[in-house]
Write a protein that holds these residues in place. Sequence first.
Motif, PDB file in Angstrom:
ATOM      1  N   THR A 145     -25.356  27.553 -13.554  1.00 18.04           N
ATOM      2  CA  THR A 145     -24.633  28.361 -14.522  1.00 18.04           C
ATOM      3  C   THR A 145     -24.729  29.835 -14.138  1.00 18.04           C
ATOM      4  OG1 THR A 145     -26.584  28.539 -15.935  1.00 18.04           O
ATOM      5  CG2 THR A 145     -25.061  26.707 -16.366  1.00 18.04           C
ATOM      6  N   ASN A 173     -23.121  30.592 -23.761  1.00 16.24           N
ATOM      7  CA  ASN A 173     -22.535  30.424 -22.434  1.00 16.24           C
ATOM      8  C   ASN A 173     -22.587  28.948 -22.044  1.00 16.24           C
ATOM      9  OD1 ASN A 173     -21.609  31.418 -19.731  1.00 16.24           O
ATOM     10  ND2 ASN A 173     -23.570  30.539 -19.104  1.00 16.24           N
ATOM     11  N   GLU A 174     -21.424  28.375 -21.749  1.00 15.61           N
ATOM     12  CA  GLU A 174     -21.319  26.956 -21.415  1.00 15.61           C
ATOM     13  C   GLU A 174     -21.992  26.071 -22.469  1.00 15.61           C
ATOM     14  OE1 GLU A 174     -21.208  25.471 -17.442  1.00 15.61           O
ATOM     15  OE2 GLU A 174     -21.602  27.462 -16.613  1.00 15.61           O
ATOM     16  N   ASP A 180     -18.391  23.419 -23.956  1.00 18.92           N
ATOM     17  CA  ASP A 180     -17.832  22.433 -23.032  1.00 18.92           C
ATOM     18  C   ASP A 180     -18.505  21.072 -23.114  1.00 18.92           C
ATOM     19  OD1 ASP A 180     -20.015  24.060 -21.546  1.00 18.92           O
ATOM     20  OD2 ASP A 180     -19.803  22.283 -20.310  1.00 18.92           O
ATOM     21  N   ASP A 208     -16.923  30.176 -21.572  1.00 21.53           N
ATOM     22  CA  ASP A 208     -16.801  28.795 -21.120  1.00 21.53           C
ATOM     23  C   ASP A 208     -15.548  28.648 -20.284  1.00 21.53           C
ATOM     24  OD1 ASP A 208     -17.780  26.058 -21.154  1.00 21.53           O
ATOM     25  OD2 ASP A 208     -18.512  26.505 -23.170  1.00 21.53           O
ATOM     26  N   TYR A 209     -15.461  27.548 -19.550  1.00 21.29           N
ATOM     27  CA  TYR A 209     -14.218  27.283 -18.843  1.00 21.29           C
ATOM     28  C   TYR A 209     -13.264  26.602 -19.816  1.00 21.29           C
ATOM     29  CZ  TYR A 209     -16.686  22.849 -18.200  1.00 21.29           C
ATOM     30  OH  TYR A 209     -17.391  21.708 -18.410  1.00 21.29           O
ATOM     31  N   THR A 235     -18.350  16.927 -19.536  1.00 21.89           N
ATOM     32  CA  THR A 235     -17.821  18.141 -20.143  1.00 21.89           C
ATOM     33  C   THR A 235     -16.304  18.049 -20.233  1.00 21.89           C
ATOM     34  OG1 THR A 235     -17.671  19.264 -17.992  1.00 21.89           O
ATOM     35  CG2 THR A 235     -19.704  19.581 -19.265  1.00 21.89           C
ATOM     36  N   HIS A 247     -12.737  20.926 -20.826  1.00 22.01           N
ATOM     37  CA  HIS A 247     -12.304  22.313 -20.954  1.00 22.01           C
ATOM     38  C   HIS A 247     -12.162  22.698 -22.419  1.00 22.01           C
ATOM     39  CE1 HIS A 247     -10.655  23.049 -16.647  1.00 22.01           C
ATOM     40  NE2 HIS A 247     -11.762  22.336 -16.633  1.00 22.01           N
ATOM     41  N   VAL A 248     -12.502  23.941 -22.712  1.00 19.40           N
ATOM     42  CA  VAL A 248     -12.495  24.430 -24.093  1.00 19.40           C
ATOM     43  C   VAL A 248     -11.097  24.907 -24.461  1.00 19.40           C
ATOM     44  CG1 VAL A 248     -13.423  26.172 -25.667  1.00 19.40           C
ATOM     45  CG2 VAL A 248     -14.925  25.062 -23.984  1.00 19.40           C
ATOM     46  N   PHE A 295     -13.404  30.701 -16.011  1.00 18.52           N
ATOM     47  CA  PHE A 295     -14.113  30.879 -17.278  1.00 18.52           C
ATOM     48  C   PHE A 295     -13.427  31.951 -18.116  1.00 18.52           C
ATOM     49  CE2 PHE A 295     -17.115  28.457 -15.042  1.00 18.52           C
ATOM     50  CZ  PHE A 295     -18.076  28.000 -15.917  1.00 18.52           C
TER      51      PHE A 295
END
Length: 367
Positions: free
Chosen positions: A33, A140-141, A144, A221-222, A254, A256-257, A324
Amino acid sequence: MNVPAAPVRLDRFMARANAAYYSGRDPFADFITAPEISQMFGELLGAWVAVTWQAMGTPTPFVLAEAGPGRGTLMADALRLLARVAPACYAAARVHMVETSPRLRQVQATSLAPHVGVCAPVWHDAVTGLPPGAMILLANEFLDALPIRQFVRTARGWDERSVVGEVFVTAPATDLPADGPLATRDVPEGEVLETCEGALGIARQLGRRLMDGMGAALFIDYGYDGPGWGDTLQALCDGHPAWPLARPGMADLTAHVDFAAFGMAARAGGCTTWGSVTQGAFLSTLGLFPRAQQLARNQPHEVARQIGEAAQRLAAPDRMGGLFRVMALTSPGITGLAGFEGCMPTAPTCAGGGGNAGPAESGQAKD
């Protein structure tokens, strides 16, 4: 984890698989990360905390929280920066960590040990468990890994995907979410639309909290910002992409957001949203490259090269900088936000609206 013989709804499969994964494996053997790539990431977020705290009116004390803190590296780097350049903010912070894994809590405690005398961390199982009061939340992350549901548009309405063994099966949906993207998007027949009820619930809860009290929440996030669709479920096992339904509990699952849906839910709760913007734009605005030059100064050539490469990895458009995205939620009274200069905030509103959908962005989840 035992593989069920009967169909299991995808979000329930994903929740069980990720719970087994994070309790039994070291996720950092499969991916890295941003905080682990360079100290610059956590330092810049620490600077963002200090500036945001000022914009909030310097409440003392305030909750400094992180959701999904991994090894605790981000918070440790942020606190080190605050102690050095913003001691008043550092002294006012009360650190709270949202983490369910007992093993990772121990790792985080070790990372934060130098700060125990000033701001000893407290752990919670969910964002809803954070104490009341002024708050700055970093995530952070985190979004996802929350379980998703997948629906397929058909001529008669929506089918929902479930899991049997290592394959998907579909059946007419009988429990459609009352809100979220299914209620607002015109999706072509045969296409998949994902919804993350956990993320939308967090957004609404934070929206209500930020409407009633001073604070901010930052999500990195991605994902994608437009109203899109598509199957983004993915898995990493032993550092390599894998079939998401194989070896449940052995891979990191995971998706994608959907920042458009997340922001809409937050605004429905009563807060203001900022962005999303790309991670590259956000970090560059906060001073990533001057910081990289400062760290590289007087270092051996190879060390300086590695620092520059880390900055590029975090910010380049064809790497994490483009994949991201960053979104902030704030109390309506906050009128300016670092990292979002030139980005008009979106005021609180009721859920609804529509618009033409576009394709969801794709790409490998972990850089």
